[in-house]
Design a protein around this motif. Sequence first.
Motif, PDB file in Angstrom:
ATOM      1  N   THR A   1      27.814  -9.961  73.590  1.00 58.22           N
ATOM      2  CA  THR A   1      27.626  -9.718  72.162  1.00 58.22           C
ATOM      3  C   THR A   1      27.142 -10.970  71.430  1.00 58.22           C
ATOM      4  O   THR A   1      26.453 -10.862  70.417  1.00 58.22           O
ATOM      5  CB  THR A   1      28.919  -9.190  71.516  1.00 58.22           C
TER       6      THR A   1
ATOM      7  N   THR B   1      31.261   3.413  81.218  1.00 62.30           N
ATOM      8  CA  THR B   1      32.562   3.813  80.699  1.00 62.30           C
ATOM      9  C   THR B   1      32.627   5.325  80.495  1.00 62.30           C
ATOM     10  O   THR B   1      31.764   5.917  79.845  1.00 62.30           O
ATOM     11  CB  THR B   1      32.844   3.114  79.357  1.00 62.30           C
TER      12      THR B   1
ATOM     13  N   ASP C   1      26.736  -3.005  77.307  1.00 59.61           N
ATOM     14  CA  ASP C   1      28.142  -3.360  77.471  1.00 59.61           C
ATOM     15  C   ASP C   1      28.893  -2.174  78.068  1.00 59.61           C
ATOM     16  O   ASP C   1      29.180  -1.189  77.380  1.00 59.61           O
ATOM     17  CB  ASP C   1      28.741  -3.744  76.117  1.00 59.61           C
ATOM     18  N   GLU C   2      29.183  -2.261  79.347  1.00 58.96           N
ATOM     19  CA  GLU C   2      29.916  -1.231  80.094  1.00 58.96           C
ATOM     20  C   GLU C   2      29.304   0.162  79.916  1.00 58.96           C
ATOM     21  O   GLU C   2      29.964   1.091  79.425  1.00 58.96           O
ATOM     22  CB  GLU C   2      31.389  -1.241  79.695  1.00 58.96           C
ATOM     23  N   PRO C   3      28.055   0.342  80.333  1.00 58.57           N
ATOM     24  CA  PRO C   3      27.407   1.643  80.163  1.00 58.57           C
ATOM     25  C   PRO C   3      27.998   2.752  81.027  1.00 58.57           C
ATOM     26  O   PRO C   3      27.677   3.918  80.814  1.00 58.57           O
ATOM     27  CB  PRO C   3      25.958   1.355  80.575  1.00 58.57           C
TER      28      PRO C   3
ATOM     29  N   ASN D   1      39.464  -8.165  83.354  1.00 61.32           N
ATOM     30  CA  ASN D   1      39.621  -7.957  81.922  1.00 61.32           C
ATOM     31  C   ASN D   1      39.957  -9.286  81.241  1.00 61.32           C
ATOM     32  O   ASN D   1      40.762 -10.073  81.752  1.00 61.32           O
ATOM     33  CB  ASN D   1      40.743  -6.955  81.643  1.00 61.32           C
TER      34      ASN D   1
ATOM     35  N   HIS E   1      32.332  -3.145  85.570  1.00 61.08           N
ATOM     36  CA  HIS E   1      33.601  -3.420  86.250  1.00 61.08           C
ATOM     37  C   HIS E   1      33.518  -3.172  87.755  1.00 61.08           C
ATOM     38  O   HIS E   1      34.220  -3.834  88.519  1.00 61.08           O
ATOM     39  CB  HIS E   1      34.715  -2.565  85.653  1.00 61.08           C
TER      40      HIS E   1
ATOM     41  N   SER F   1      32.143  -9.293  77.756  1.00 58.59           N
ATOM     42  CA  SER F   1      31.624  -8.621  76.569  1.00 58.59           C
ATOM     43  C   SER F   1      31.407  -9.608  75.424  1.00 58.59           C
ATOM     44  O   SER F   1      30.460  -9.468  74.649  1.00 58.59           O
ATOM     45  CB  SER F   1      32.570  -7.501  76.129  1.00 58.59           C
TER      46      SER F   1
ATOM     47  N   GLN G   1      26.032   9.331  76.836  1.00 63.94           N
ATOM     48  CA  GLN G   1      25.738   7.953  77.206  1.00 63.94           C
ATOM     49  C   GLN G   1      24.245   7.760  77.436  1.00 63.94           C
ATOM     50  O   GLN G   1      23.670   6.746  77.035  1.00 63.94           O
ATOM     51  CB  GLN G   1      26.534   7.566  78.460  1.00 63.94           C
TER      52      GLN G   1
ATOM     53  N   LYS H   1      26.552  -1.375  72.465  1.00 69.22           N
ATOM     54  CA  LYS H   1      27.957  -1.770  72.499  1.00 69.22           C
ATOM     55  C   LYS H   1      28.767  -0.795  73.340  1.00 69.22           C
ATOM     56  O   LYS H   1      28.347   0.330  73.600  1.00 69.22           O
ATOM     57  CB  LYS H   1      28.520  -1.828  71.075  1.00 69.22           C
ATOM     58  N   GLN H   2      29.968  -1.238  73.728  1.00 64.74           N
ATOM     59  CA  GLN H   2      30.829  -0.398  74.560  1.00 64.74           C
ATOM     60  C   GLN H   2      31.272   0.847  73.799  1.00 64.74           C
ATOM     61  O   GLN H   2      31.345   1.937  74.361  1.00 64.74           O
ATOM     62  CB  GLN H   2      32.050  -1.195  75.008  1.00 64.74           C
ATOM     63  N   GLU H   3      31.568   0.692  72.516  1.00 63.28           N
ATOM     64  CA  GLU H   3      32.009   1.813  71.704  1.00 63.28           C
ATOM     65  C   GLU H   3      30.996   2.041  70.595  1.00 63.28           C
ATOM     66  O   GLU H   3      30.651   1.123  69.849  1.00 63.28           O
ATOM     67  CB  GLU H   3      33.388   1.539  71.106  1.00 63.28           C
TER      68      GLU H   3
END
Length: 265
Positions: free
Chosen positions: A57, A176, A172-174, A48, A206, A53, A154, A93-95
């Motif tokens: 981006t 999650t 980005d972190e698909p 982290n 991760h 990310s 997702q 994006k992650q969110e």
Amino acid sequence: MTEAGAGEGSAPGIVLRGVEKAYAGRHVLGPIDLTLERGGVTALIGPNGAGKSTMLTIIGRLLEADSGRVEVGGLDVRTAKSKDLARVVSILKQENHFMARLTVRQLVTFGRFPHSAGRLTETDQRAIHAAIAFLDLAGLEERFIDELSGGQRQRAFVAMVLAQDTDFVLLDEPLTGLDMRHAVSMMGQVRAAADALGKTVVLVIHDVNFAAAYADRIVALAEGRVVASGTPDEIITSEVLERVFETPVDVVERDGRRVAIYYRP
């Protein structure tokens, strides 16, 4: 091990030169000098706060670098017209938050905006249908996004990105929020997007074992810098992973694949 910056192919890939970024005076990325050749799946790994990310981006022009140059498919990310860049690179994006209540099909339709500007053509409809089918969402396309499970939702967002039909896809972190079964399914579809659709996929992830199993290349970052870049066999080693994550790691082989085992000393 492949050096960062090596590996240019005949067709332009992703090139970062001297890329740096800071937030409120705190240096978080760079300088980054890296070339990712076109094709296949590249996984960005690291602890982290490593800058994964942020780098992704910046490549997707959702964030501007403080210095340096980024090119994607031969386009300068800083100076390219938005419409031109959106036809070359797409990013998830992650969110993702949509205020409107959308069906799966309506969400996926957003991926065609760079091509249609809201006026869908037959070509757009085919691309939307193909993306929905590719992510196994045909039976869900009239369902509302907020009615779906985490894994289905997702997949719908990834379908939106694939409908954009770009050569370069950034995720980005698909994984999650996905359980093991859905994570395996998602990585299989990411792999298929590269193999069957010819996409160049770069994703932040991760789980280093998913990276080892599905990626062609792995870029390991720590403290905003590239620590190592190479094939899974070159990166999934105790030496590299312990240097990146600063924790003991055993690496074993199973069915010809390397598996990292973390433990508390």
